[in-house]
Enzyme design. Structure first.
Site, mmCIF file in Angstrom:
data_model
loop_
_atom_site.group_PDB
_atom_site.id
_atom_site.type_symbol
_atom_site.label_atom_id
_atom_site.label_comp_id
_atom_site.label_asym_id
_atom_site.label_seq_id
_atom_site.Cartn_x
_atom_site.Cartn_y
_atom_site.Cartn_z
ATOM 1 N N PHE B 10 49.566 47.267 98.357
ATOM 2 C CA PHE B 10 48.805 47.616 99.566
ATOM 3 C C PHE B 10 48.602 49.122 99.634
ATOM 4 C CE2 PHE B 10 47.972 47.211 104.289
ATOM 5 C CZ PHE B 10 46.890 46.364 104.145
ATOM 6 N N GLY B 206 40.862 65.282 96.292
ATOM 7 C CA GLY B 206 41.451 63.966 96.067
ATOM 8 C C GLY B 206 40.808 63.197 94.928
ATOM 9 N N ASP B 220 41.971 56.979 81.083
ATOM 10 C CA ASP B 220 41.319 56.054 82.011
ATOM 11 C C ASP B 220 40.012 55.521 81.414
ATOM 12 O OD1 ASP B 220 40.802 55.026 84.911
ATOM 13 O OD2 ASP B 220 39.016 56.224 84.461
ATOM 14 N N LYS B 224 38.882 51.617 80.207
ATOM 15 C CA LYS B 224 37.648 50.946 80.635
ATOM 16 C C LYS B 224 36.789 50.573 79.419
ATOM 17 C CE LYS B 224 37.669 53.243 85.131
ATOM 18 N NZ LYS B 224 37.299 54.491 85.844
#
Lengths: 344, 344
Positions: B10, B206, B220, B224
């Protein structure tokens, strides 16, 4: 399940589909669990053939290429409507010509098929631009599938992208370059070619018709704008409601003036909501060179959906071509099949 | 049918989905025939709650925002795996953190759920990059749905675009900008900002982690790329098979030199077939300014599928964000639902 297809209209698009079906029959069965027979082909000029055991598509493609006609086998006297009514047919592939005033004969074909609970896939802009809301209701009542991916960006995912992939998001505005001919002409004019010469070149290359009005006066783009408005944004507008201005007045001077301001002139379709009503417009716009649409050149098309959850999603691809449009029909049939087969 | 969701993890993504589900519950039921209850939320830090009657999502979102914890109602001692095993749960939403070495804990969660015939939607790149072929087999055997749209391009249609909309076409090569952080940094550097300052700005906004290695050294994007290779082009490669070079060596001088040649430096992922084997690569490339990917700036991502029937199809959109990733999970659930509901 084996689908029995009737191909109504055997021009560039119908033949494009046939070519794909011939080349990919085994692959489609193996990879996509899609099994089919073409049980009828009906074309107002080339003739009509029926065979419930499945026609030899490769042979018809040869016939048509050689003689412009379907020949060498028993012809049928059935009309296109009678073929649609034939109980063996369960998918009607509607690829007759586009009529933006009456939608005919496609409109009658599609209504008839859906009312009989038969699935329809079509690239015919007329019926969808003129009567989507009505056709969609008939389809719903008879639980029939109505696929029309090819009506907007040809085979490039556009309609199903909005309805399926963007389901649950809300599309707030749509902007796009929806006509290949005019984008080709404007791109040529960027290099100093006059409108007249660019149009001639487009005609020589088969991108523009002898009478280019549908493209250059933006009727084609207006029809596509109407489809997007009614299908994606739940509008209820007519083709004639779309504010429409073509590219016939654009000069090389206009383009140079725009370029000096780092802008590009593009024929931009737009759909938006204003005072609770859906509105559509197609007109030439000077776009900032940082705008993604400003960099879509030649015969490419593009479409940007501005959504609540994803901001802008843009798709770019070819907007015309027989194989591309044929693929649009196939992709609709595969969407139908994905729904009907049991496994994920 | 009412789906019973368990949200495992969460953080930003799980909360993004929860926010959408709170805001759109009625719309989703009315427009998409999608009815759901969230019967469990489990987060290793924030706690675990279960209620078979459906949790009050809005309240949990408030709790988490205020206190960083799920509070105020009876907590559960069940582990995430026990929640997945709970017979009331039929869709497992897996949004735990990405681990590109072991795939855990997501890999165990997904395997467990699929083996029980439960549907899984996930944004977790680890399990899909490491074990797609294995997971896909488990899903097939148990006729469970495995959705992972959000693992590439976040909510922007990418995976389902290839698998659904481009079904029947064959993807020959894939090229894309798959990482938002590095594209933001490279775009900043176009204006003369140094790599170090651009990275700092990305961290402030961010877009980049305190330890930016996953992004700037292209781990990353390599994950992908692996997913695209194995899912879209039927490859069987590992993340470590992808030839990988990040952007840490790129200087403002390199970018200026490229610009003088009308080129832009972008971190480009590529998948292709060579000698019958699928290959993947991520590395900085100087692209001609007419290349569509050269004009994808800031945090935007883009992906071009080169196909046999449609030539190039490009999709452009945001590649990150909590709401966007939350939407990816929703779009997978709606794809599942479109398959399961009876009407077209």
């Amino acid at each position: 399940m084996v689908y029995n297809l009737a191909i109504i209209g055997f021009g560039t698009v119908g033949q494009g589909l046939a070519r794909i079906l011939v080349n990919k029959k085994d692959l489609l069965e193996r990879n996509n669990n899609f099994k089919f027979k073409v049980v009828a082909i009906s074309d107002i000029i080339k003739g009509t053939v029926i065979d419930q055991n499945g026609l030899n598509l490769a042979k018809f493609l040869q016939d048509v290429q050689k003689e412009g006609k379907i020949s060498g086998i028993k012809k049928s006297d059935f009309s296109s409507v009678e073929i649609i009514e034939n109980s063996a047919v369960n998918i009607v592939v509607e690829t007759t010509w586009t009529n933006l005033e009456t939608g005919e004969p496609g409109l009658t074909h599609i209504k008839k098929a859906l009312a009989l609970g038969k699935h329809v896939v079509t690239t015919n802009k007329g019926p969808i631009a003129l009567a989507y809301n009505e056709l969609s209701k008939i389809a719903k009542v008879h639980n029939a599938f109505l696929g029309f991916e090819g009506t907007v960006l040809s085979g490039t995912p556009a309609i199903n992208l909005a309805l399926r992939n963007l389901a649950g998001a809300s599309v707030k505005t749509i902007r796009g370059i929806l006509n290949s001919t005019t984008n080709y002409i404007l791109t040529q004019m960027e290099t100093g070619t006059t409108y007249r010469n660019a149009l001639k070149r487009a005609q020589t290359l088969g991108y523009a018709e002898a009478d280019p009005k549908m493209d250059v006066e933006a009727y084609d783009a207006a029809a596509k704008t109407t489809i997007l408005a009614n299908v994606v944004m739940n509008g209820n507008i007519k083709v004639t409601d779309v504010i429409r201005k073509g590219i016939t007045d654009i000069t090389v001077h206009d383009i140079r003036t725009a370029n000096l301001k780092r802008k590009k002139i593009k024929l931009i379709a737009k759909v938006w909501r204003e005072n609770g009503r859906i509105q559509g417009q197609v007109s030439p716009k000077a776009l900032s060179s940082t705008d993604i649409l400003a960099n879509i050149n030649g015969t490419l098309n593009a479409l940007t959906y501005s959504t609540d959850l994803l901001n802008d999603v843009t798709v770019i691809g070819r907007g015309a071509g027989g194989i591309e449009a044929g693929y649009a029909l196939l992709s609709d049939m595969l969407a139908l099949n994905q729904k009907l087969i049991k496994n994920f």
